[in-house]
Design a protein around this motif. Structure first.
Motif, mmCIF file in Angstrom:
data_model
loop_
_atom_site.group_PDB
_atom_site.id
_atom_site.type_symbol
_atom_site.label_atom_id
_atom_site.label_comp_id
_atom_site.label_asym_id
_atom_site.label_seq_id
_atom_site.Cartn_x
_atom_site.Cartn_y
_atom_site.Cartn_z
ATOM 1 N N MET A 12 0.845 -1.206 0.000
ATOM 2 C CA MET A 12 0.000 0.000 0.000
ATOM 3 C C MET A 12 0.878 1.252 0.000
ATOM 4 O O MET A 12 0.969 1.965 1.003
ATOM 5 C CB MET A 12 -0.924 -0.001 1.212
ATOM 6 N N PRO A 13 1.536 1.527 -1.116
ATOM 7 C CA PRO A 13 2.324 2.766 -1.166
ATOM 8 C C PRO A 13 1.420 3.977 -0.961
ATOM 9 O O PRO A 13 0.203 3.904 -1.186
ATOM 10 C CB PRO A 13 2.943 2.748 -2.555
ATOM 11 N N LYS A 14 1.990 5.087 -0.550
ATOM 12 C CA LYS A 14 1.199 6.276 -0.211
ATOM 13 C C LYS A 14 0.263 6.707 -1.334
ATOM 14 O O LYS A 14 -0.882 7.065 -1.093
ATOM 15 C CB LYS A 14 2.121 7.430 0.184
ATOM 16 N N GLY A 15 0.735 6.671 -2.569
ATOM 17 C CA GLY A 15 -0.113 7.079 -3.691
ATOM 18 C C GLY A 15 -1.330 6.195 -3.858
ATOM 19 O O GLY A 15 -2.422 6.669 -4.181
ATOM 20 N N VAL A 16 -1.162 4.904 -3.634
ATOM 21 C CA VAL A 16 -2.277 3.954 -3.725
ATOM 22 C C VAL A 16 -3.196 4.141 -2.515
ATOM 23 O O VAL A 16 -4.417 4.213 -2.656
ATOM 24 C CB VAL A 16 -1.760 2.501 -3.806
ATOM 25 N N GLY A 57 -2.567 0.618 9.172
ATOM 26 C CA GLY A 57 -2.393 -0.420 8.162
ATOM 27 C C GLY A 57 -3.554 -1.390 8.097
ATOM 28 O O GLY A 57 -3.507 -2.372 7.362
ATOM 29 N N GLU A 58 -4.607 -1.106 8.842
ATOM 30 C CA GLU A 58 -5.776 -1.986 8.826
ATOM 31 C C GLU A 58 -6.624 -1.687 7.583
ATOM 32 O O GLU A 58 -6.864 -0.531 7.241
ATOM 33 C CB GLU A 58 -6.617 -1.783 10.078
ATOM 34 N N ALA A 59 -7.047 -2.756 6.924
ATOM 35 C CA ALA A 59 -7.873 -2.628 5.726
ATOM 36 C C ALA A 59 -9.167 -3.403 5.920
ATOM 37 O O ALA A 59 -9.254 -4.303 6.749
ATOM 38 C CB ALA A 59 -7.119 -3.164 4.516
ATOM 39 N N TYR A 72 -11.850 -7.485 8.072
ATOM 40 C CA TYR A 72 -10.673 -6.650 8.280
ATOM 41 C C TYR A 72 -9.426 -7.503 8.123
ATOM 42 O O TYR A 72 -9.421 -8.686 8.475
ATOM 43 C CB TYR A 72 -10.705 -6.032 9.685
ATOM 44 N N PHE A 73 -8.354 -6.901 7.630
ATOM 45 C CA PHE A 73 -7.071 -7.587 7.503
ATOM 46 C C PHE A 73 -5.962 -6.551 7.620
ATOM 47 O O PHE A 73 -6.176 -5.355 7.393
ATOM 48 C CB PHE A 73 -6.972 -8.393 6.211
ATOM 49 N N SER A 74 -4.797 -7.017 8.010
ATOM 50 C CA SER A 74 -3.681 -6.137 8.322
ATOM 51 C C SER A 74 -2.634 -6.153 7.213
ATOM 52 O O SER A 74 -1.997 -7.181 6.967
ATOM 53 C CB SER A 74 -3.040 -6.575 9.640
ATOM 54 N N ILE A 75 -2.441 -5.012 6.582
ATOM 55 C CA ILE A 75 -1.413 -4.890 5.553
ATOM 56 C C ILE A 75 -0.014 -5.081 6.167
ATOM 57 O O ILE A 75 0.812 -5.794 5.584
ATOM 58 C CB ILE A 75 -1.528 -3.541 4.813
ATOM 59 N N PRO A 76 0.286 -4.512 7.342
ATOM 60 C CA PRO A 76 1.602 -4.772 7.941
ATOM 61 C C PRO A 76 1.847 -6.262 8.219
ATOM 62 O O PRO A 76 2.987 -6.733 8.084
ATOM 63 C CB PRO A 76 1.577 -3.957 9.239
ATOM 64 N N ALA A 80 4.898 -8.346 6.741
ATOM 65 C CA ALA A 80 5.777 -9.101 7.645
ATOM 66 C C ALA A 80 5.907 -10.550 7.182
ATOM 67 O O ALA A 80 6.995 -11.134 7.236
ATOM 68 C CB ALA A 80 5.247 -9.029 9.084
ATOM 69 N N LEU A 81 4.804 -11.125 6.721
ATOM 70 C CA LEU A 81 4.844 -12.486 6.184
ATOM 71 C C LEU A 81 5.772 -12.551 4.971
ATOM 72 O O LEU A 81 6.600 -13.461 4.859
ATOM 73 C CB LEU A 81 3.431 -12.940 5.798
#
Length: 106
Positions: A12-16, A57-59, A72-76, A80-81
């Motif tokens: 999830m880059p800032k622009g996205v 980072g929660e989506a 809900y799912f965590s981008i961080p 990390a995975l």
């Protein structure tokens, strides 16, 4: 060298991230727009992001896995995975065009 941590795709880059509504912004929409598509390179799982909080980072979005469900799912945690495995287990579809969820789901 491919697979190095520095070569991994930022999910999830800032622009996205700037194109995705904040959490709870689309909860009253019957068919929200999927803004980002994430997928597993080692399974059939797909995550369609409809809302995102860049601070945590929660989506939130549609998850297509064993069953289709909203959640809900965590981008961080995904990143990390990827770092732990040394390759992109979860990737962002860089060619995905935002569309209503009904048009992108399986």
């Amino acid at each position: 060298m491919a697979g190095r941590e520095t070569d991994m795709q930022e999910l999830m880059p800032k622009g996205v991230a700037a194109t995705v509504p904040p959490l709870y912004a689309t909860e009253d929409e019957g068919d929200p727009t999927a803004r980002v598509k994430l997928f597993s390179s080692v399974s059939t799982w797909t995550w369609y992001v409809t809302e995102y909080d860049p601070a945590t980072g929660e989506a939130f979005g549609l998850v297509e896995g064993f069953a289709d469900e909203w959640g809900y799912f965590s981008i961080p945690e995904f990143e990390a995975l990827n770092h732990a495995k040394g390759f992109s287990v979860i990737e962002r579809d860089e060619h995905f065009e935002p569309a209503p969820v009904r048009e992108v789901r399986r």
